[in-house]
Design an enzyme around this catalytic site. Structure first.
Site, PDB file in Angstrom:
ATOM      1  N   ARG A   1       0.681  -1.228  -0.128  1.00 44.45           N
ATOM      2  CA  ARG A   1       0.004  -0.106  -0.215  1.00 44.45           C
ATOM      3  C   ARG A   1       0.868   1.296  -0.138  1.00 44.45           C
ATOM      4  O   ARG A   1       0.416   2.328   0.516  1.00 44.45           O
ATOM      5  CB  ARG A   1      -1.100   0.086   1.014  1.00 44.45           C
ATOM      6  CG  ARG A   1      -1.818  -1.240   1.384  1.00 44.45           C
ATOM      7  CD  ARG A   1      -2.828  -1.039   0.091  1.00 44.45           C
ATOM      8  NE  ARG A   1      -3.959  -2.148   0.325  1.00 44.45           N
ATOM      9  CZ  ARG A   1      -5.041  -1.812   0.641  1.00 44.45           C
ATOM     10  NH1 ARG A   1      -5.303  -0.383   0.838  1.00 44.45           N
ATOM     11  NH2 ARG A   1      -6.007  -2.439   1.158  1.00 44.45           N
TER      12      ARG A   1
ATOM     13  N   ARG B   1      -2.864   6.234   0.736  1.00 42.14           N
ATOM     14  CA  ARG B   1      -3.582   7.477   1.473  1.00 42.14           C
ATOM     15  C   ARG B   1      -2.870   8.173   2.498  1.00 42.14           C
ATOM     16  O   ARG B   1      -2.875   9.333   2.939  1.00 42.14           O
ATOM     17  CB  ARG B   1      -4.957   6.846   2.357  1.00 42.14           C
ATOM     18  CG  ARG B   1      -6.161   6.623   1.577  1.00 42.14           C
ATOM     19  CD  ARG B   1      -6.973   5.696   2.027  1.00 42.14           C
ATOM     20  NE  ARG B   1      -6.534   4.458   2.605  1.00 42.14           N
ATOM     21  CZ  ARG B   1      -7.175   3.764   3.393  1.00 42.14           C
ATOM     22  NH1 ARG B   1      -8.496   4.333   3.696  1.00 42.14           N
ATOM     23  NH2 ARG B   1      -6.745   2.807   3.802  1.00 42.14           N
TER      24      ARG B   1
ATOM     25  N   ARG C   1      -6.794  12.485  -4.642  1.00 41.74           N
ATOM     26  CA  ARG C   1      -8.181  11.989  -4.484  1.00 41.74           C
ATOM     27  C   ARG C   1      -9.296  12.991  -4.378  1.00 41.74           C
ATOM     28  O   ARG C   1     -10.628  12.646  -4.614  1.00 41.74           O
ATOM     29  CB  ARG C   1      -8.359  11.049  -3.167  1.00 41.74           C
ATOM     30  CG  ARG C   1      -7.660   9.616  -3.392  1.00 41.74           C
ATOM     31  CD  ARG C   1      -8.656   8.806  -4.137  1.00 41.74           C
ATOM     32  NE  ARG C   1      -9.546   8.198  -3.148  1.00 41.74           N
ATOM     33  CZ  ARG C   1     -10.802   8.337  -3.442  1.00 41.74           C
ATOM     34  NH1 ARG C   1     -11.290   8.941  -4.518  1.00 41.74           N
ATOM     35  NH2 ARG C   1     -11.822   7.492  -2.497  1.00 41.74           N
TER      36      ARG C   1
ATOM     37  N   ASP D   1      -6.716  -2.044  -7.586  1.00 44.56           N
ATOM     38  CA  ASP D   1      -7.309  -2.757  -6.312  1.00 44.56           C
ATOM     39  C   ASP D   1      -7.706  -4.011  -6.582  1.00 44.56           C
ATOM     40  O   ASP D   1      -8.106  -4.316  -7.865  1.00 44.56           O
ATOM     41  CB  ASP D   1      -8.584  -1.755  -5.838  1.00 44.56           C
ATOM     42  CG  ASP D   1      -8.909  -2.266  -4.365  1.00 44.56           C
ATOM     43  OD1 ASP D   1      -8.144  -1.614  -3.582  1.00 44.56           O
ATOM     44  OD2 ASP D   1      -9.499  -3.101  -3.975  1.00 44.56           O
TER      45      ASP D   1
ATOM     46  N   TYR E   1     -15.186 -10.844  -0.038  1.00 43.96           N
ATOM     47  CA  TYR E   1     -15.768  -9.359  -0.225  1.00 43.96           C
ATOM     48  C   TYR E   1     -16.876  -9.396  -0.922  1.00 43.96           C
ATOM     49  O   TYR E   1     -17.796  -8.657  -0.750  1.00 43.96           O
ATOM     50  CB  TYR E   1     -14.655  -8.492  -1.099  1.00 43.96           C
ATOM     51  CG  TYR E   1     -13.592  -7.949  -0.418  1.00 43.96           C
ATOM     52  CD1 TYR E   1     -13.995  -6.506   0.547  1.00 43.96           C
ATOM     53  CD2 TYR E   1     -12.266  -8.486  -0.077  1.00 43.96           C
ATOM     54  CE1 TYR E   1     -13.007  -6.037   1.098  1.00 43.96           C
ATOM     55  CE2 TYR E   1     -11.351  -7.830   0.867  1.00 43.96           C
ATOM     56  CZ  TYR E   1     -11.808  -6.634   1.350  1.00 43.96           C
ATOM     57  OH  TYR E   1     -10.951  -6.086   2.434  1.00 43.96           O
TER      58      TYR E   1
HETATM   59  O1  1CP Z   1       0.124   0.612  -3.229  1.00 46.91           O
HETATM   60  C1  1CP Z   1      -0.246  -0.405  -3.317  1.00 46.91           C
HETATM   61  O2  1CP Z   1      -0.106  -1.213  -2.624  1.00 46.91           O
HETATM   62  C2  1CP Z   1      -0.855  -0.355  -4.466  1.00 46.91           C
HETATM   63  C3  1CP Z   1      -2.435   0.007  -4.493  1.00 46.91           C
HETATM   64  C4  1CP Z   1      -3.257  -0.990  -3.828  1.00 46.91           C
HETATM   65  C5  1CP Z   1      -3.252  -2.416  -3.249  1.00 46.91           C
HETATM   66  C6  1CP Z   1      -2.159  -3.271  -3.539  1.00 46.91           C
HETATM   67  C7  1CP Z   1      -4.587  -0.428  -3.386  1.00 46.91           C
HETATM   68  C8  1CP Z   1      -5.022   0.930  -3.394  1.00 46.91           C
HETATM   69  N1  1CP Z   1      -5.324  -1.748  -2.896  1.00 46.91           N
HETATM   70  C9  1CP Z   1      -4.614  -2.771  -2.817  1.00 46.91           C
HETATM   71  C10 1CP Z   1      -4.885  -4.191  -2.621  1.00 46.91           C
HETATM   72  C11 1CP Z   1      -6.018  -4.401  -1.648  1.00 46.91           C
HETATM   73  N2  1CP Z   1      -7.427  -3.881  -1.822  1.00 46.91           N
HETATM   74  C12 1CP Z   1      -6.123  -5.406  -0.634  1.00 46.91           C
HETATM   75  C13 1CP Z   1      -5.057  -6.319  -0.499  1.00 46.91           C
HETATM   76  C14 1CP Z   1      -4.073  -5.606   0.530  1.00 46.91           C
HETATM   77  C15 1CP Z   1      -4.346  -5.750   1.782  1.00 46.91           C
HETATM   78  O3  1CP Z   1      -4.712  -6.677   2.397  1.00 46.91           O
HETATM   79  O4  1CP Z   1      -4.268  -4.570   2.281  1.00 46.91           O
HETATM   80  C16 1CP Z   1      -7.374  -5.321  -0.038  1.00 46.91           C
HETATM   81  C17 1CP Z   1      -7.738  -6.216   0.968  1.00 46.91           C
HETATM   82  C18 1CP Z   1      -7.879  -4.477  -0.724  1.00 46.91           C
HETATM   83  C19 1CP Z   1      -9.344  -3.988  -0.209  1.00 46.91           C
HETATM   84  C20 1CP Z   1      -9.618  -2.584   0.161  1.00 46.91           C
HETATM   85  N3  1CP Z   1      -9.427  -1.515  -0.901  1.00 46.91           N
HETATM   86  C21 1CP Z   1      -9.612  -2.103   1.236  1.00 46.91           C
HETATM   87  C22 1CP Z   1      -9.665  -2.946   2.662  1.00 46.91           C
HETATM   88  C23 1CP Z   1     -10.914  -2.796   3.196  1.00 46.91           C
HETATM   89  C24 1CP Z   1     -11.245  -3.583   4.354  1.00 46.91           C
HETATM   90  O5  1CP Z   1     -11.820  -3.133   5.227  1.00 46.91           O
HETATM   91  O6  1CP Z   1     -11.059  -4.720   4.439  1.00 46.91           O
HETATM   92  C25 1CP Z   1      -9.627  -0.729   1.162  1.00 46.91           C
HETATM   93  C26 1CP Z   1      -9.545   0.387   2.341  1.00 46.91           C
HETATM   94  C27 1CP Z   1      -9.382  -0.264  -0.450  1.00 46.91           C
HETATM   95  C28 1CP Z   1      -9.475   0.881  -0.848  1.00 46.91           C
HETATM   96  C29 1CP Z   1      -8.099   1.267  -1.346  1.00 46.91           C
HETATM   97  N4  1CP Z   1      -7.306   0.335  -2.190  1.00 46.91           N
HETATM   98  C30 1CP Z   1      -6.108   1.166  -2.519  1.00 46.91           C
HETATM   99  C31 1CP Z   1      -6.318   2.327  -1.850  1.00 46.91           C
HETATM  100  C32 1CP Z   1      -5.047   3.480  -2.134  1.00 46.91           C
HETATM  101  C33 1CP Z   1      -7.465   2.403  -1.106  1.00 46.91           C
HETATM  102  C34 1CP Z   1      -8.063   3.808  -0.516  1.00 46.91           C
HETATM  103  C35 1CP Z   1      -9.139   4.422  -1.328  1.00 46.91           C
HETATM  104  C36 1CP Z   1      -9.130   6.036  -1.114  1.00 46.91           C
HETATM  105  O7  1CP Z   1      -8.393   6.524  -1.602  1.00 46.91           O
HETATM  106  O8  1CP Z   1     -10.238   6.008  -0.360  1.00 46.91           O
END
Ligand code: 1CP
Length: 417
Positions: free
Chosen positions: A87, A91, A100, A136, A215
């Site tokens: 990640r 953010r 964003r 994502d 999900y």
């Molecule tokens: O920087 C990076 O790693 C690249 C971008 C990336 C990746 C690899 C994003 C951007 N998401 C992911 C993978 C991802 N997304 C996973 C696997 C990694 C992990 O376990 O953390 C998962 C479970 C998600 C699902 C997801 N997307 C969540 C988790 C929610 C939860 O409660 O379980 C969230 C908050 C997101 C949104 C998201 N994805 C990425 C970003 C930057 C964001 C934030 C969104 C925003 O800007 O509001």
């Protein structure tokens, strides 16, 4: 001579074939462990290059200048430990937050220009050894026809989740052309490879089947995954069928990412920890294995050189040993396991990645430096990629990440290779 060089430095397209003096140093100074595998893989590619018959979309990518990640993943010695952070394109970066305010989350994912811009944000700021494409894991459910919203302060929401096995047929389009449906990801990868100018390699990724299934059933994040686990107990056959369908899609997706220019792949099984060992062995592990085998086989069939694959099955310490016998080159571990324990479970023929507690970055910089020192000493400087034990949290001070990265480099420099 060319044969030996090709074996030491995996190349992913013709423009990667160039020699640096460092490359020569390694060539002559270091013992080579993986000779046969590389010879086979690289000789196939060499023949294809000569035939002009490559399947990659773009043969003009800039030369990779920092191949520490690729070498560490392949078990080739490195002069320092490579580091990147899950990640990292997200953010906690003020520039991402600004971005964003102007752009919707999925608009960024769908625009190669915007996605590559965010991918490069952490690379411009920190001395990282890899970039990860901004996207994502939920683009797959979206491509299968499910609505996915990214709700500020909440995270992903799927308003019409799967509630019963019949929904698999009615709510999902399972016969999609993955490459076409997700072509915006491939375009973002290709563009980013160019914009990176070979500075560091680009990681592609996907969610693993069980994590995606969760999900799709929960409709978002969940503290218990009770709805999903209910499926495993009440509808085991249909659950396996859904996992299998997702596996096919994921394999096609990851193969397409490599063809577009991804130089490593990571598979996120972020929800593994919700499963006990028996359920993990039934509903996660076989599909993780199918993915690594399927991707490598498909790339071989297409005469596209395979790339190192990383698996991150969070909290699944019971799986480290099994995963070490799989086709994954790297096992990523969370912070709840001692590095020495992870190494003894994994054996010496796989690279480990991890595992500082993401919350450790809330400490002061001196403490962070010390914790990184301990981490590097515990994992050792070879067959190791430094990372956090999960994604970086949104309220972390970016300067603390800089200390994390720089301390990895400081404590892992070695002349002993
Ligand atoms: O920087 C990076 O790693 C690249 C971008 C990336 C990746 C690899 C994003 C951007 N998401 C992911 C993978 C991802 N997304 C996973 C696997 C990694 C992990 O376990 O953390 C998962 C479970 C998600 C699902 C997801 N997307 C969540 C988790 C929610 C939860 O409660 O379980 C969230 C908050 C997101 C949104 C998201 N994805 C990425 C970003 C930057 C964001 C934030 C969104 C925003 O800007 O509001």
């Amino acid at each position: 001579m060319i044969w030996i060089y090709i074996r030491v430095y995996p190349v992913t397209q013709i423009s990667d074939i160039s020699l640096s003096s460092k490359a020569f140093d390694h060539l002559f100074d270091h013992k080579i462990d993986l000779f046969d595998d590389y010879m086979l893989q690289m000789s196939t590619m060499f023949v294809e290059l000569m035939n002009g018959n490559r399947q990659t979309m773009d043969n003009t990518f800039p030369v990779l200048k920092n191949d520490l990640m690729v070498r560490a993943a392949n078990g080739v010695k490195t002069e320092r430990v490579p580091v990147w952070v899950m990640r990292q394109a997200g953010r906690y970066l003020p520039e991402f937050q600004l971005f964003r305010q102007k752009h919707d989350f999925f608009d960024i994912c769908r625009s190669p220009e915007l996605a590559s811009e965010v991918t490069l944000m952490p690379i411009r700021r920190f001395d990282l050894d890899a970039a990860i494409i901004f996207s994502d894991i939920l683009v797959i459910p979206q491509a299968l026809g499910m609505e996915v919203q990214m709700v500020g302060g909440v995270g992903p929401v799927l308003p019409t989740p799967l509630t019963k096995p019949e929904d698999i047929k009615t709510l999902l389009k399972l016969d999609i052309d993955v490459e076409k449906e997700l072509d915006y990801v491939m375009k973002a990868i290709t563009l980013t490879r160019h914009k990176l100018e070979g500075k560091v390699p680009l990681i592609g990724f996907s969610g693993a089947p069980f994590t995606l299934m969760a999900y799709m059933i929960e409709g978002g994040g969940s503290k218990t995954l009770a709805k999903t686990k209910k499926w495993l107990y009440q509808y085991p056959d249909e659950s396996l069928q859904l996992l299998d369908e997702l596996t096919h899609v994921i394999i096609a997706y990851l193969v397409a990412q490599v063809k577009a220019g991804a130089q490593l792949l990571q598979v996120f099984e972020s929800n593994a920890g919700f499963l006990g060992p028996k359920q993990f062995n039934e509903f996660s592990l076989p599909f993780l294995n199918k993915i690594s085998e399927g991707v490598k086989q498909a790339l071989n069939d297409l005469k596209v050189p395979t790339v190192p694959m990383i698996v991150f099955a969070k909290d699944a310490h019971m799986a480290i040993e099994s995963l070490s016998h799989s086709q994954y080159d790297v096992i990523s571990v969370d912070w709840a396991i001692e590095p020495s324990r992870a190494r003894s479970l994994a054996g010496n023929s796989v690279t480990l990645q991890g595992n500082l507690d993401p919350c450790a970055l809330y400490s002061d910089v001196k403490q962070i430096d010390l914790m990184v020192k301990e981490m590097v000493e515990s994992f050792g400087t070879q067959r190791y990629i430094a990372n956090l034990g999960h994604g970086i949290y949104p309220d972390v001070n970016p300067d603390h990440l800089a200390v994390f990265v720089d301390s990895v480099h400081k404590y892992s420099q070695t002349t002993d290779i």
